[in-house]
Write an enzyme that holds these catalytic residues in place. Structure first.
Site, PDB file in Angstrom:
ATOM      1  N   SER A 234      -7.616  11.385  -7.272  1.00 26.27           N
ATOM      2  CA  SER A 234      -7.153  10.006  -7.418  1.00 26.27           C
ATOM      3  C   SER A 234      -7.123   9.607  -8.888  1.00 26.27           C
ATOM      4  CB  SER A 234      -8.065   9.113  -6.574  1.00 26.27           C
ATOM      5  OG  SER A 234      -7.388   7.955  -6.225  1.00 26.27           O
ATOM      6  N   HIS A 375      -5.935   9.136   2.094  1.00 29.74           N
ATOM      7  CA  HIS A 375      -6.301   9.303   0.685  1.00 29.74           C
ATOM      8  C   HIS A 375      -7.761   9.756   0.567  1.00 29.74           C
ATOM      9  CE1 HIS A 375      -5.794   8.484  -3.562  1.00 29.74           C
ATOM     10  NE2 HIS A 375      -6.887   7.736  -3.567  1.00 29.74           N
TER      11      HIS A 375
HETATM   12  C1  GTR Z   1      -5.682   3.384  -5.867  1.00 29.77           C
HETATM   13  C2  GTR Z   1      -4.869   3.357  -7.099  1.00 29.77           C
HETATM   14  C3  GTR Z   1      -4.448   4.715  -7.413  1.00 29.77           C
HETATM   15  C4  GTR Z   1      -5.602   5.721  -7.354  1.00 29.77           C
HETATM   16  C5  GTR Z   1      -6.740   5.296  -6.484  1.00 29.77           C
HETATM   17  C6  GTR Z   1      -8.151   5.668  -6.852  1.00 29.77           C
HETATM   18  O1  GTR Z   1      -5.927   2.138  -5.376  1.00 29.77           O
HETATM   19  O2  GTR Z   1      -3.859   2.466  -6.929  1.00 29.77           O
HETATM   20  O3  GTR Z   1      -3.727   4.788  -8.590  1.00 29.77           O
HETATM   21  O4  GTR Z   1      -5.981   6.126  -8.565  1.00 29.77           O
HETATM   22  O5  GTR Z   1      -6.836   4.001  -6.236  1.00 29.77           O
HETATM   23  O6  GTR Z   1      -8.484   6.132  -7.908  1.00 29.77           O
HETATM   24  O7  GTR Z   1      -8.983   5.444  -5.993  1.00 29.77           O
END
Ligand code: GTR
Length: 401
Positions: A234, A375
């Site tokens: 991320s 995610h």
């Molecule tokens: C999301 C963000 C992303 C990503 C992620 C994280 O909300 O928009 O760019 O990096 O978080 O790091 O958890």
């Protein structure tokens, strides 16, 4: 006549509404509003990684290395991440502040290495935590360096890899007001209270931290300095990409769902956009990046060029089906469009034309997969990273039941 027209409109509206509803219902809960319909992705033209700004074509490795690679690196510095304002500080030192050569019931060697950025105990410093398989005592092991969000140590060790990790906050707290407590501020001019428009953001600072950890790692006799990978998930996946692009000592680069500003073609505007990320996380990038929120097509780079900066080193990009905010297809396309640079080095690159089915890793020097789920950086992702690394390091995969 008029009535039937109205009925038609009503039926049509209902249809549209229900379609939208059905589509919205298929997005995982919590997905922010955005463009998620592939059919609505605008047409765009990407900068050619093998054409210089002056229009000259890059036809050989030397021109790539001497001219185009530095040019692209500079474009990312100036327009996206900011210039890394310092290298390795002249006075920097380190000390192994804790070591156990028979940790985890004899399975691991663990150590903490404190890096003193100015050489002074009371100056800025960072603890790097290292865990290595016990076999490192006999033969140096490959290692993965990562900022936070590290994988489970046990099975990483079972597969013969070590891990070096540190907390991001030692370099800069991950918050909008983190600058005052950051390494960026510490090394800035005394009266400077914010970075200049082309000076490093927090991603640049964390990537710098990875390189300083690397300064130590390459000296550690338990670690194979030629087999040090950089990974991240991320936001720290973005950091891994930027660290890997700048610091060619990293042998393989792993990006886990790094999304916008990490590995996706931002011109697509799919999921998280340049505009939104700069509003939500302005401190991650440099000031100049903010200018592109409404004119992303004017960016002199897109992220296939960041992938290309890894060439000829292997790079692996992991995505997840339900992480639409992170645009899995956008990452696939970055991998695909970076291929010509790998081909210049006689490497195949990705080696496939179309996005693979779920949980079917593809790629030769550029690896890619899309897995089921949301995610996250899962054991599945790590297993693929290590399979890929094993292949490139010529290590026979031993999977313990
Ligand atoms: C999301 C963000 C992303 C990503 C992620 C994280 O909300 O928009 O760019 O990096 O978080 O790091 O958890």
């Amino acid at each position: 006549m008029k009535l039937s027209f109205l009925i038609k409109i009503a039926v049509y509206s209902l249809l549209v509404l229900s379609c939208n509803f059905a589509f919205a219902a298929s997005l995982p809960p919590g997905t922010p509003p955005g463009l998620y319909d592939e059919g609505n992705v605008p047409k765009f033209t990407l900068p050619d990684p093998l054409v210089m700004l002056n229009g000259d074509k890059v036809n050989d490795i030397d021109t790539w290395k001497q001219k185009r690679r530095p040019e692209i690196l500079k474009l990312f510095e100036t327009n996206v991440y900011g210039r890394t304002m310092i290298g390795r500080p002249a006075g920097m030192t380190w000390k192994v502040t804790a070591e156990n050569r028979s940790d985890m019931n004899g399975l691991a060697i663990t150590k903490t290495v404190t890096i003193y950025f100015t050489g002074k105990d009371d100056g800025p410093k960072m603890d790097v935590n290292i865990v290595l398989p016990a076999s490192a005592a006999k033969k140096p092991v490959p290692l993965i360096a990562i900022v936070e969000w590290a994988p489970q140590r046990q099975w990483l060790l079972d597969r013969g890899y070590g891990l070096a990790t540190f907390d991001a906050a030692q370099i800069e707290p991950d918050s909008k007001d983190g600058y005052s407590k950051s390494i960026r501020k510490f090394f800035a001019k005394p009266d400077q209270n914010q970075p200049g428009p082309d000076e490093w953001g927090a991603i640049g600072a964390w990537a710098w931290g990875l390189s300083r950890a690397m300064d130590y790692i390459v000296t550690d006799k338990d670690i194979d300095a030629n087999k040090v990978c950089v990974a991240g998930f991320s936001r720290f996946g973005k950091v891994a990409m930027w660290a890997g692009a700048q610091d060619e000592r990293f042998a393989i680069i792993f990006s886990g769902e790094s999304g916008c500003g990490g590995a996706v073609i931002v011109r697509r505007g799919f999921g998280e956009t340049v505009k939104i990320i700069n509003i939500k996380f302005p401190y991650w990038f440099c000031g100049n990046f903010k200018d592109y929120g409404d004119r992303v097509n004017d960016l002199p780079v897109d992220w296939h060029m960041l992938v290309a900066l890894m060439a000829p080193r292997p790079v692996y990009i992991a995505t997840a089906e339900q992480d639409l905010w992170g645009d899995p297809r956008g990452s696939f396309l970055s991998a695909k469009y970076a291929e010509p640079v790998y081909q210049l080095f006689g490497k195949k690159g990705l080696g496939v034309e179309d996005m693979p089915p779920l949980e079917t890793p593809v790629g030769i020097t550029i690896g890619y997969h899309i897995r089921k789920g949301t995610h996250n950086l899962t054991d599945y992702d790590w297993q693929q990273f290590l399979n890929f690394a094993d292949r490139h390091f010529g290590i026979k995969t031993i999977i313990k039941e």
